[in-house]
Structure formats: structure tokens, C-alpha cells
Design an enzyme around this catalytic site. Sequence first.
Site, short mmCIF file in Angstrom:
data_model
loop_
_atom_site.label_atom_id
_atom_site.label_comp_id
_atom_site.label_asym_id
_atom_site.label_seq_id
_atom_site.Cartn_x
_atom_site.Cartn_y
_atom_site.Cartn_z
N HIS A 1 44.60 38.11 92.80
CA HIS A 1 43.90 37.22 93.73
C HIS A 1 44.48 37.36 95.14
CE1 HIS A 1 42.42 34.11 90.47
NE2 HIS A 1 41.82 35.28 90.39
N MET B 1 35.90 33.97 93.56
CA MET B 1 34.55 34.50 93.78
C MET B 1 33.66 33.54 94.56
SD MET B 1 32.95 36.55 90.57
CE MET B 1 33.30 35.24 89.41
#
EC number: 1.1.3.4
Length: 604
Positions: free
Chosen positions: A536, A581
Site C-alpha cells: 500500500h 482502491m
Amino acid sequence: MKLLGLLSGLVVVATALPQADFDLQSSLLTDPTKVAGTTFDYIIAGGGLTGLTVAARLTENPNITVLVIERGFYESNIGPIIENLNHYGDIFGTSVDQAFETIPLAIHNRTEIVRSGKGLGGSTLVNGGSWTRPHKAQVDSWESVFGMEGWNWDSLLPYMKKIEAARAPNAEQIAAGHYYDPSCHGTDGIVHVGPRDTGESFSPMIKSLMKNANNSGIPVQKDLGCGVPHGISMILNDVHEDQTRSDAAREWLLPNYQRSNLKILTGQMVGKVLFDTTTTTPKAVGVNFGTHAKVNFDVHARHEVLLASGSAVSPQILEHSGVGLKAVLDNVGVEQLVDLPVGLNLQDQTTTTVRSNINSIGAGQGQAAYFATFNETFGDQAPRAHQLLNTKLEEWAKDVVSRGGFHNETALLVQYENYRDWLVNEDVSFAEIFIDTAGKLNLDLWDLIPFTRGYVHILDSDPYLRRFAYDPQFFLNELDVLGQAAASKLAREISNTGEMTQYFNGEAIPGNNLAYNATLDDWVDHVKQNFRANYHGVGTCSMMSKELGGVVDAAARVYGVESLRVIDGSIPPTQLSSHVMTVFYGMAQKVSEAILADYNATVN
């Protein structure tokens, strides 16, 4: 009957998609000479989540021409290894995984692999599909702390909702642990979002975990997309009702590839941005792309170049183009054009696993997440953790700058004080424990808010060698490693406490490798040797004021040049208590409007 209905839906998809997939494949450009020397209004470097989203948005205007250059290929139809979220991880190590390698890390002198999708759709091809949103206070700080006007929760939420085609859970899914607040979701968008469901019965363990948590005053069965992710709930995924992955290529390219003003070139990588330096401010006028130092081409941009190659690659493109720190560029013989802290402020998370064997009464599908606050994560060790927050920020900032993770102690201290405010005053979740009940009780967990900072920098002047140093500097901050240890200890505790004891059949990980009465410091020693990257990474082209270390402004425009933006996951200036996302899609929509506003001002 439920499973039969699901399978019949899958058959429909299997028979309906191949022709469209074939037509799309045949429309893609693979010959670089077809675009070499030509001109497009916009060139997008990278065909991942943000690249394809922005390309689709811009080409809604038939007068705007867009070229997307992607290193990989169209992979959405490769089969269950991508299309089925339950095959998560199987694609790792293949040609669809960029598999970036870190430098040997100081914490254990080993390299780690950072997974990242390579292909049209980017990491939406390979990620776990989890669909949550961050805390409101985190997004609000982008405006209030980092000076990015218009970047707050209330302004970003409509964009995040706009892209959703969300489905509410059914009665059985709600009974298993789902919750859905329709006011937090969109239903008319492009990305299909809903519960993951294999057709099997659901495990009772999720509800047992919730009951234990509720008895401790922890919220349960909440919608984690409403701006306050806290507690335990089952989560939505980017998945069609027939359980096919809703990746970015399937949703943004497949419906739009026939647009005559959209061209997609695959199998090629952007090496650097071309600038016109005869003007007062350098202006991006195209890119050099190819596969090799001896096989590369130029293509020109009438309006702008948009970098969408991700947090590991977009900063490399900037550095190869002369945009970056002088010491880095001098080291590889690239002439500096603009001085910016490119590649710094890298923030990724670390994952460890606690896994238990279960009795047959716990069998069944189910995925949930526990978003735990700072105090919940540390429990009776919270005073120790608060002491660090209250006394160590200046020391940490100095250490990070000395290790090359950031360039300015005063500016980094602003970030740290913001994080402390989140954790102490806003109760922003500090750790996530991701729960999977398929055949076991598997808990993957990570510290959501790392204080360490790393970097990514080029190591060669040849962009096509892709030689670079990626150093997230994991666990070089004492609160980071203590938080990871505390979350791991908490995961073990919730696995075999209260109602969960009836399912517990021995611990597999860490099992006998760590005593069951291990102290927090014992866990610290364990996690230092037993972790992976969480994939991430953000922050390497941070969107914040230039004074605080920003690379791009509130419209994602690179400081000090014209006609160049970075539009991907490298621009969030902070980490987030969320799977990313949803934020990246919202960013792509918001930045698209900024691009179109500038375009309309130019042509009108």
C-alpha cells in the site's frame, strides 16, 4: 440452489465475454512505430487504475485524443487466477506481477518483495479486492494541514460514490455479518461492488468475534465505507454479482476501447518526459518510451503528460526526466531541471499473520476486518505507546531525515503532529486485522499509520534498465514495530477468547515459535523477523504545499513545470486507515475534472 444459481451466472459470463475480449485484444497497439512521432492531446504513462479511469473520463469528449502506454498487456480474461478473488496471491510471481524488490532492509538485512500489478488494470488485477474507505479526519487533513484546497472528505466522497455500482447484501449475508448503509454508496457507477460469496455456508466465527467485541464496547457490523472505519464488520469487494473481479480494465477499458480518440499501446514503458526548455518554465511536450536504450521512441503531447505508473515507478520517470533531488540526479549523471523532493516520504505498511486451526463447527466462508483504535491495539500497554507519541516526534523526524526518508525535519514534524492528532483526538483506527475463515482462522494484520519514511530513487541514467533503490525503511521507528507487535498480540488473543474457544484447534502461526504467554517485547522480536510488505505504498510524489515537501499541487500538477501531472497512488501525502482502491478511484475522478477544466479554458 444458491450454489447452482451462482454457477449458472458464471456460465453466462464465460459465454458472453470472449468475443468482446478478443475484439479488445485485437484493438490494442503493440507496434511502437504506429505512434512514434505522432501527437496526442494527452499521454498517460501507465494503464492501471488511475490511468484507465482518467483515460475513459477524458475521451468522453470525442475531440480529446489520448494515448495510454502500458508496460504489460490485457490480462483481465486470463482466467480464475485473476478473475476469482478467492485465488488471491496465486498470480504473485507471474508476468502480471511487477514484484519490486527492496534493498536489503536494515531491520533484518533481507530484501522483501513488493507486489504490484503489471498489465491493463494495474494492481486491480492482483489485489485482494477489499473495498473500504478511510476516516474523514484523514482526508480532511489533506486540506487543513497540507494546504490542498478542495481535498476533504465532503469533496472526495461524491467522487468515490460516483464510480460505484454497489449491491446491498442479502438477508443471509447480513445474518453472517455484513452491513450496508445506502447513503454511503453509489449505484449508477462503473465499478461493481458487493459481498464476496462462494455459495457455501458462512462460518459462525465472524458473528462470534463480533459478540466478543460488542461485549467489550467495540462497534460491530457497521458499514466501513462511511468515513469512520472502526470495529468489526464484513466488508464489500470490487466484484460482480457472479463473483468476477471488477478490475479497472474490465470496467474502464472494455466498454470504451472502440473510441476512435483512445489508443492503448502495450508492451512498452515510458522512460522519461520530454520538455521544451526554451520557455521560462519547462513545459512537458511528450515522452520517450520503449523497451531498451537502443529501442525507444518519442511521442508528443499537445496538452499534457500524465504519470500514472504507481508509487514505485512515477518518481523514477520524474528523476530520469531531470525532476528531483540534485544529489540523486548527480549520482547517476542526469542533469537536474527542477529541484523537488521526488521519491521521498514513501509510506508503506507491514503485514504479519496469526493463524489458527479450527474445529468443524467453525467451517464456512467469511471475510471481515477489525479496524482497531490506538488504545484498542495497545490495550494495557497504551500508556507506553502514548508516552512515545508525546516525547519522540522531534527525535523521529531527525532520524528519518538522516536516513534519507525525508528532507526537512520541520516539515516532517507537521506530518507527525497530524498523525498524533488522528490517533489521540480523532480515534482514527491504528491497526487492521483482516479475518478470513476459509478452512482456518487466518488473521493478516498491519499497523495502518507508520511513522517511518522511506524512499525510491533511480540508480542508473538508463530508464529502461529500471535500476532503482526501493527502501521503505520498515520498523526503523519504534512505535511502528511496537504497534505491529501489539496488533499481532491482539490477533492471537481474539482468536481464542470467549466464544472463539469453541472453534479453536491449535495455533499454526506463530504456533510453537512464540510462547503463548509472550510479552509485547517478545512479539517485537517476532515481528521483526516475520513480516512482509503490505503493498500500500504512497507518498513518493506527495500532493501537499511545496513548503511541506510537496511534488504536486492540489490539481496534481508537478511544481516548477508546465503540462505535467502525477495522477496515481504516489500523490496521497499520508497513509490511510483503509484499503486504498476507493480513494484512488475518487482521486482519479477529481483530478480528471481539474484536467478537463484546464483543457476547456485552453480551447475556449
